[in-house]
Design a protein around this motif. Structure first.
Motif, short mmCIF file in Angstrom:
data_model
loop_
_atom_site.label_atom_id
_atom_site.label_comp_id
_atom_site.label_asym_id
_atom_site.label_seq_id
_atom_site.Cartn_x
_atom_site.Cartn_y
_atom_site.Cartn_z
N VAL A 169 0.86 -1.19 0.00
CA VAL A 169 0.00 0.00 0.00
C VAL A 169 0.89 1.24 0.00
CG1 VAL A 169 -1.84 1.25 1.19
CG2 VAL A 169 -1.72 -1.25 1.36
N TYR A 170 0.60 2.17 -0.91
CA TYR A 170 1.35 3.44 -0.93
C TYR A 170 0.42 4.59 -0.56
CZ TYR A 170 4.15 7.38 -2.45
OH TYR A 170 4.86 8.58 -2.49
N GLY A 171 0.88 5.45 0.37
CA GLY A 171 0.02 6.52 0.88
C GLY A 171 0.20 7.87 0.22
N GLY A 172 1.35 8.08 -0.45
CA GLY A 172 1.56 9.35 -1.13
C GLY A 172 2.49 10.31 -0.41
N ARG A 173 2.77 11.41 -1.08
CA ARG A 173 3.67 12.44 -0.55
C ARG A 173 3.18 13.80 -0.96
NH1 ARG A 173 9.81 12.44 -2.69
NH2 ARG A 173 10.46 12.06 -0.56
N LYS A 174 3.39 14.79 -0.09
CA LYS A 174 3.04 16.17 -0.40
C LYS A 174 4.16 17.10 0.04
CE LYS A 174 -2.03 16.18 -0.43
NZ LYS A 174 -3.25 16.80 0.18
N HIS A 175 4.15 18.29 -0.55
CA HIS A 175 5.02 19.39 -0.12
C HIS A 175 4.14 20.55 0.30
CE1 HIS A 175 7.89 16.95 -2.39
NE2 HIS A 175 8.83 17.56 -1.72
N GLN A 213 1.80 13.89 -6.95
CA GLN A 213 0.78 13.43 -7.89
C GLN A 213 -0.57 13.31 -7.18
OE1 GLN A 213 3.38 10.49 -7.85
NE2 GLN A 213 4.41 10.84 -9.79
N ASN A 214 -1.63 13.71 -7.87
CA ASN A 214 -2.94 13.61 -7.25
C ASN A 214 -3.38 12.15 -7.15
OD1 ASN A 214 -4.75 12.84 -9.55
ND2 ASN A 214 -4.08 14.80 -10.38
N PHE A 215 -4.33 11.92 -6.27
CA PHE A 215 -4.72 10.54 -5.95
C PHE A 215 -5.24 9.78 -7.16
CE2 PHE A 215 -8.07 7.62 -4.27
CZ PHE A 215 -7.20 6.69 -3.73
N ASN A 216 -6.06 10.41 -7.98
CA ASN A 216 -6.62 9.73 -9.16
C ASN A 216 -5.52 9.30 -10.12
OD1 ASN A 216 -9.26 10.00 -8.28
ND2 ASN A 216 -9.58 11.96 -9.32
N TYR A 217 -4.51 10.13 -10.29
CA TYR A 217 -3.39 9.78 -11.16
C TYR A 217 -2.63 8.58 -10.59
CZ TYR A 217 0.94 10.15 -13.85
OH TYR A 217 2.02 9.86 -14.67
N ARG A 218 -2.44 8.57 -9.27
CA ARG A 218 -1.73 7.46 -8.64
C ARG A 218 -2.49 6.15 -8.81
NH1 ARG A 218 -1.07 7.29 -3.36
NH2 ARG A 218 -2.08 9.19 -2.60
N TYR A 249 2.29 1.67 -10.21
CA TYR A 249 3.70 1.30 -10.15
C TYR A 249 4.59 2.51 -10.44
CZ TYR A 249 1.91 -3.46 -10.17
OH TYR A 249 1.23 -4.60 -9.84
N HIS A 250 4.18 3.31 -11.39
CA HIS A 250 4.96 4.51 -11.75
C HIS A 250 5.00 5.50 -10.58
CE1 HIS A 250 6.51 7.89 -14.02
NE2 HIS A 250 5.45 8.60 -13.69
N CYS A 251 3.95 5.54 -9.78
CA CYS A 251 3.85 6.53 -8.70
C CYS A 251 4.36 6.03 -7.36
CB CYS A 251 2.39 6.98 -8.55
SG CYS A 251 1.75 7.87 -9.98
N PHE A 252 4.86 4.81 -7.31
CA PHE A 252 5.31 4.26 -6.04
C PHE A 252 6.61 4.91 -5.58
CE2 PHE A 252 7.99 1.23 -3.73
CZ PHE A 252 7.19 0.95 -2.64
N ARG A 253 6.68 5.24 -4.27
CA ARG A 253 7.90 5.74 -3.64
C ARG A 253 8.10 5.00 -2.32
NH1 ARG A 253 7.70 7.51 -7.98
NH2 ARG A 253 8.01 9.62 -8.77
N SER A 254 9.33 4.99 -1.84
CA SER A 254 9.62 4.26 -0.61
C SER A 254 9.48 5.13 0.63
CB SER A 254 11.04 3.68 -0.67
OG SER A 254 12.00 4.71 -0.80
N ASN A 255 8.97 6.35 0.48
CA ASN A 255 8.89 7.28 1.61
C ASN A 255 7.73 7.01 2.57
OD1 ASN A 255 7.21 8.28 -0.66
ND2 ASN A 255 6.70 9.92 0.75
N PRO A 267 -1.09 10.85 2.63
CA PRO A 267 0.28 11.32 2.39
C PRO A 267 1.02 11.77 3.65
CG PRO A 267 -1.28 13.05 1.85
CD PRO A 267 -2.10 11.83 2.21
N VAL A 268 2.32 11.73 3.55
CA VAL A 268 3.20 12.41 4.50
C VAL A 268 3.69 13.68 3.80
CG1 VAL A 268 3.95 10.35 5.72
CG2 VAL A 268 5.21 11.08 3.68
N PHE A 269 4.16 14.65 4.60
CA PHE A 269 4.71 15.88 4.05
C PHE A 269 6.23 15.80 4.08
CE2 PHE A 269 0.46 17.30 4.40
CZ PHE A 269 0.32 18.44 3.61
N HIS A 270 6.84 16.14 2.96
CA HIS A 270 8.30 16.12 2.86
C HIS A 270 8.88 17.40 3.46
CE1 HIS A 270 12.10 16.19 0.16
NE2 HIS A 270 12.35 15.58 1.30
N GLU A 271 9.66 17.23 4.51
CA GLU A 271 10.25 18.38 5.21
C GLU A 271 11.73 18.59 4.87
OE1 GLU A 271 8.29 20.27 6.80
OE2 GLU A 271 6.56 19.00 7.25
N GLY A 272 12.37 17.57 4.32
CA GLY A 272 13.82 17.64 4.09
C GLY A 272 14.18 18.27 2.76
#
Length: 295
Positions: A111-117, A140-145, A150-156, A201-206
């Motif tokens: 399961v992938y939850g997503g990322r935001k800034h 990427q917006n949820f519908n696109y994911r 597979y293209h939208c998967f990240r390990s974050n 999503p989680v928010f990218h802080e780094g």
């Protein structure tokens, strides 16, 4: 029921850990937090020392850096539960039911939850390129994911069954920054293991300075060249598709002699106060071309 796995490298995770603990205790469901520090500097170790005081946290410190793939595989040896939730150390959790949403997904294998800034740009102009890239390319917006899992998967920010990760591990040949998650995604696809997308999503802080981001980009492109040599189907990767197109049009011979000079010109623009993502895409393409030519 969930082992929350947080690989740490030179980032303060205290607030992240406290947020997870609060949500875990509120859920009243079994959870544990495993933090493995991958050779961080002394300042980071001092900042994170207090997480040792939490009884639900297992905090391990490695004396030397072993890399993004190997450290993620290391969680298999330290986690007690079947469900592994990976969260990058440079993230923050804004949703009050973040953990609960993952508890609801334990019937899925991956399961992938997503990322935001954050919407507002950083005050430091040296960080603008990394923020801009995050906003325009990574968020990427949820519908696109859902349409491109597979293209939208990240390990974050992802949940995976221990049995799956034991079979399809992060490739430890990739020791430097970049594309270890791309390779894992391709392996999951080849093995017909679905990646279920959720809006969590989680928010990218780094957000790094541009100079550091460019060095990481170069590292990622080197890994991409290695990945292309070892994986049959890389057709979903945009940079490779673009390169193959200009190669098919016999344009590489025209670009290559000028590539070193072009790269320097593009880099100056990217280091300016008004970086362009179009220039950044061209910069990556030129660097990929040079790496393909073993320059």
């Amino acid at each position: 029921m969930i082992s929350i796995c947080i690989p740490i490298y030179n980032f303060n995770v205290v607030d992240l850990i406290v947020t997870i603990i609060n949500q875990g205790e509120e859920s009243k469901k079994p959870f544990e937090i495993i933090c493995i520090d991958d050779g961080s500097n002394k300042e980071t170790l001092e900042l994170n020392a207090e997480i040792n005081s939490h009884k639900s946290v297992n905090y391990l410190i490695l004396k030397r850096n072993i890399g993004r793939s190997k450290i993620r595989n290391l969680f298999l040896e330290n986690a007690n539960y079947e469900n592994l939730l990976f969260i990058d150390c440079d993230c923050s959790i804004q949703s009050e039911n973040f953990l609960e949403k993952y508890f609801e997904q334990l019937n899925n294998q991956v399961v992938y939850g997503g990322r935001k800034h954050h919407d507002n740009p950083p005050k430091n102009e040296n960080k603008k390129l990394r923020w801009l890239y995050g906003i325009k390319k990574e968020d990427q917006n949820f519908n696109y994911r859902v349409k491109n899992p597979y293209h939208c998967f990240r390990s974050n920010n992802f949940l995976i069954k221990r049995t799956i990760l034991s079979q399809i591990k992060f490739n430890e040949k990739i020791q430097t920054y970049g594309h270890e998650d791309t390779l894992l995604s391709l392996e999951l696809k080849n093995n017909k293991i679905a990646i279920f997308q959720i809006n969590n999503p989680v928010f990218h802080e780094g957000i790094e300075d541009t100079s550091i981001f460019l060095e990481k980009t170069k590292s990622a492109i080197k890994n991409l060249v290695l990945l292309e040599k070892n994986i049959q189907d890389t057709s979903s990767i945009k940079l490779i598709k673009t390169y193959n197109l200009i190669d098919k049009l016999k344009l590489t011979w025209l670009i290559f002699p000028l590539s070193k000079t072009i790269s320097k010109i593009l880099e100056r623009q990217l280091l300016s106060s008004k970086p362009s993502l179009i220039i950044f895409d061209l910069y990556k393409l030129i660097y990929f071309l040079r790496e393909k030519q073993n320059v």
